[in-house]
Design a protein around this motif. Structure first.
Motif, PDB file in Angstrom:
ATOM      1  N   LEU A 118     -26.774  -9.459 -33.565  1.00 32.84           N
ATOM      2  CA  LEU A 118     -26.595 -10.897 -33.739  1.00 32.84           C
ATOM      3  C   LEU A 118     -26.036 -11.492 -32.463  1.00 32.84           C
ATOM      4  N   GLY A 119     -26.537 -12.647 -32.097  1.00 33.44           N
ATOM      5  CA  GLY A 119     -25.997 -13.353 -30.946  1.00 33.44           C
ATOM      6  C   GLY A 119     -24.636 -13.933 -31.268  1.00 33.44           C
ATOM      7  N   ASP A 120     -23.910 -14.324 -30.245  1.00 34.91           N
ATOM      8  CA  ASP A 120     -22.571 -14.885 -30.423  1.00 34.91           C
ATOM      9  C   ASP A 120     -22.600 -16.225 -31.144  1.00 34.91           C
ATOM     10  N   ASN A 121     -23.774 -16.838 -31.225  1.00 33.72           N
ATOM     11  CA  ASN A 121     -23.889 -18.142 -31.871  1.00 33.72           C
ATOM     12  C   ASN A 121     -23.974 -18.040 -33.392  1.00 33.72           C
ATOM     13  N   LEU A 122     -23.989 -16.821 -33.950  1.00 42.19           N
ATOM     14  CA  LEU A 122     -24.102 -16.638 -35.397  1.00 42.19           C
ATOM     15  C   LEU A 122     -22.773 -16.166 -35.981  1.00 42.19           C
ATOM     16  N   ASP A 123     -22.527 -16.537 -37.237  1.00 42.00           N
ATOM     17  CA  ASP A 123     -21.280 -16.201 -37.930  1.00 42.00           C
ATOM     18  C   ASP A 123     -21.507 -14.989 -38.828  1.00 42.00           C
ATOM     19  N   SER A 124     -21.267 -13.797 -38.300  1.00 41.19           N
ATOM     20  CA  SER A 124     -21.518 -12.558 -39.053  1.00 41.19           C
ATOM     21  C   SER A 124     -20.549 -12.385 -40.225  1.00 41.19           C
ATOM     22  N   THR A 125     -19.424 -13.094 -40.211  1.00 40.10           N
ATOM     23  CA  THR A 125     -18.461 -12.960 -41.317  1.00 40.10           C
ATOM     24  C   THR A 125     -18.977 -13.624 -42.589  1.00 40.10           C
ATOM     25  N   ARG A 126     -19.949 -14.516 -42.468  1.00 42.40           N
ATOM     26  CA  ARG A 126     -20.489 -15.215 -43.642  1.00 42.40           C
ATOM     27  C   ARG A 126     -21.919 -14.780 -43.966  1.00 42.40           C
ATOM     28  N   LEU A 127     -22.317 -13.590 -43.513  1.00 46.50           N
ATOM     29  CA  LEU A 127     -23.646 -13.070 -43.798  1.00 46.50           C
ATOM     30  C   LEU A 127     -23.788 -12.850 -45.300  1.00 46.50           C
ATOM     31  N   SER A 128     -24.937 -13.240 -45.860  1.00 46.91           N
ATOM     32  CA  SER A 128     -25.185 -13.033 -47.287  1.00 46.91           C
ATOM     33  C   SER A 128     -26.441 -12.186 -47.456  1.00 46.91           C
ATOM     34  N   ALA A 129     -26.528 -11.465 -48.573  1.00 41.77           N
ATOM     35  CA  ALA A 129     -27.683 -10.603 -48.840  1.00 41.77           C
ATOM     36  C   ALA A 129     -28.127 -10.782 -50.283  1.00 41.77           C
ATOM     37  N   GLU A 130     -29.448 -10.816 -50.460  1.00 43.15           N
ATOM     38  CA  GLU A 130     -30.036 -10.951 -51.792  1.00 43.15           C
ATOM     39  C   GLU A 130     -31.260 -10.033 -51.844  1.00 43.15           C
ATOM     40  N   PHE A 131     -31.422  -9.310 -52.943  1.00 38.88           N
ATOM     41  CA  PHE A 131     -32.544  -8.373 -53.083  1.00 38.88           C
ATOM     42  C   PHE A 131     -33.375  -8.784 -54.292  1.00 38.88           C
ATOM     43  N   ASP A 132     -34.651  -9.074 -54.063  1.00 40.58           N
ATOM     44  CA  ASP A 132     -35.519  -9.519 -55.152  1.00 40.58           C
ATOM     45  C   ASP A 132     -36.932  -9.004 -54.923  1.00 40.58           C
ATOM     46  N   ARG A 133     -37.490  -8.326 -55.912  1.00 41.04           N
ATOM     47  CA  ARG A 133     -38.872  -7.832 -55.900  1.00 41.04           C
ATOM     48  C   ARG A 133     -39.205  -7.044 -54.635  1.00 41.04           C
ATOM     49  N   GLY A 134     -38.292  -6.183 -54.213  1.00 40.64           N
ATOM     50  CA  GLY A 134     -38.557  -5.329 -53.066  1.00 40.64           C
ATOM     51  C   GLY A 134     -38.366  -5.979 -51.714  1.00 40.64           C
ATOM     52  N   VAL A 135     -37.776  -7.190 -51.682  1.00 41.05           N
ATOM     53  CA  VAL A 135     -37.528  -7.875 -50.410  1.00 41.05           C
ATOM     54  C   VAL A 135     -36.036  -8.143 -50.288  1.00 41.05           C
ATOM     55  N   LEU A 136     -35.449  -7.652 -49.212  1.00 40.54           N
ATOM     56  CA  LEU A 136     -34.042  -7.908 -48.913  1.00 40.54           C
ATOM     57  C   LEU A 136     -33.982  -9.136 -48.012  1.00 40.54           C
ATOM     58  N   MET A 137     -33.282 -10.182 -48.476  1.00 38.46           N
ATOM     59  CA  MET A 137     -33.147 -11.420 -47.715  1.00 38.46           C
ATOM     60  C   MET A 137     -31.708 -11.523 -47.210  1.00 38.46           C
ATOM     61  N   LEU A 138     -31.554 -11.608 -45.911  1.00 36.47           N
ATOM     62  CA  LEU A 138     -30.241 -11.796 -45.302  1.00 36.47           C
ATOM     63  C   LEU A 138     -30.157 -13.223 -44.778  1.00 36.47           C
ATOM     64  N   GLY A 139     -29.055 -13.897 -45.043  1.00 34.82           N
ATOM     65  CA  GLY A 139     -28.801 -15.238 -44.524  1.00 34.82           C
ATOM     66  C   GLY A 139     -27.629 -15.190 -43.571  1.00 34.82           C
ATOM     67  N   ILE A 140     -27.841 -15.660 -42.354  1.00 35.92           N
ATOM     68  CA  ILE A 140     -26.786 -15.623 -41.343  1.00 35.92           C
ATOM     69  C   ILE A 140     -26.589 -17.036 -40.814  1.00 35.92           C
ATOM     70  N   PRO A 141     -25.459 -17.676 -41.167  1.00 32.07           N
ATOM     71  CA  PRO A 141     -25.236 -19.056 -40.710  1.00 32.07           C
ATOM     72  C   PRO A 141     -24.929 -19.136 -39.216  1.00 32.07           C
ATOM     73  N   VAL A 142     -25.318 -20.247 -38.639  1.00 29.05           N
ATOM     74  CA  VAL A 142     -24.967 -20.524 -37.248  1.00 29.05           C
ATOM     75  C   VAL A 142     -23.470 -20.827 -37.214  1.00 29.05           C
ATOM     76  N   ALA A 143     -22.762 -20.278 -36.248  1.00 29.69           N
ATOM     77  CA  ALA A 143     -21.320 -20.507 -36.113  1.00 29.69           C
ATOM     78  C   ALA A 143     -21.050 -21.993 -35.888  1.00 29.69           C
ATOM     79  N   GLU A 144     -19.966 -22.481 -36.470  1.00 26.72           N
ATOM     80  CA  GLU A 144     -19.614 -23.901 -36.350  1.00 26.72           C
ATOM     81  C   GLU A 144     -19.518 -24.337 -34.888  1.00 26.72           C
ATOM     82  N   ALA A 145     -18.965 -23.464 -34.042  1.00 20.55           N
ATOM     83  CA  ALA A 145     -18.795 -23.816 -32.631  1.00 20.55           C
ATOM     84  C   ALA A 145     -20.142 -23.962 -31.915  1.00 20.55           C
ATOM     85  N   SER A 146     -21.208 -23.365 -32.464  1.00 19.44           N
ATOM     86  CA  SER A 146     -22.524 -23.422 -31.829  1.00 19.44           C
ATOM     87  C   SER A 146     -23.392 -24.552 -32.351  1.00 19.44           C
ATOM     88  N   LYS A 147     -22.947 -25.230 -33.397  1.00 21.24           N
ATOM     89  CA  LYS A 147     -23.751 -26.318 -33.954  1.00 21.24           C
ATOM     90  C   LYS A 147     -23.645 -27.544 -33.055  1.00 21.24           C
TER      91      LYS A 147
END
Length: 154
Positions: free
Chosen positions: A95-124
């Protein structure tokens, strides 16, 4: 903004795995990554894997996904063809420094793992307010002085 950095050793390992599995052998964990609004989304295909057999870890800026797929056959079954990848699979991305790895989320549905990684507030992007500087106070004084002086005769 960066989601992944180039890892030549992992790419070499992946090419070696594909060459040993044959040209038409499937990749163990195909990935799609894109940005949607203020977050990055990573989708990993894990068909035939139970959600309990998936592990996602984040250490600093490295995300690691481990998965285990067991064969469907039993010991007493006669094996005719076995082309499905099975066993342990893993995939890492940085992950680049512009992403907030502490708020990473994961969801698993029908054989697909979806990860959501928010952009860090300082990078917005943010709007910067422009304040009035000292020269705005000087302008009325200059205009006032000019009106008191007598015009020059030409």
């Amino acid at each position: 903004m960066t989601l992944m950095r180039f890892d030549p050793f992992r790419d070499l390992e992946r090419l070696t795995e594909q060459a040993l599995a044959g040209a038409r052998g499937p990749r163990a964990m195909p990935m799609e990554a894109f940005r949607r609004d203020d977050r990055f989304v990573v989708a990993l295909d894990l068909p035939g894997v139970d959600s309990g057999d998936v592990d996602v870890t984040v250490e600093r800026n490295v995300v690691t996904v481990h998965a285990h797929r067991a064969p469907l056959r039993r010991e007493d079954d006669e094996l005719l063809v076995d082309e499905r990848p099975q066993g342990e699979f893993s995939r890492q991305f940085f992950l680049g420094d512009n992403l907030d790895s502490t708020r990473l989320s994961a969801e698993f549905d029908r054989g697909v793992l979806m990860l959501g990684i928010p952009v860090a507030e300082a990078s917005k992007p943010r709007k910067v307010e422009i304040s009035a500087g000292p020269e705005t106070e000087e302008k009325p004084r200059i205009a006032e002085r000019a009106s008191r002086e007598e015009p020059a005769n030409v």
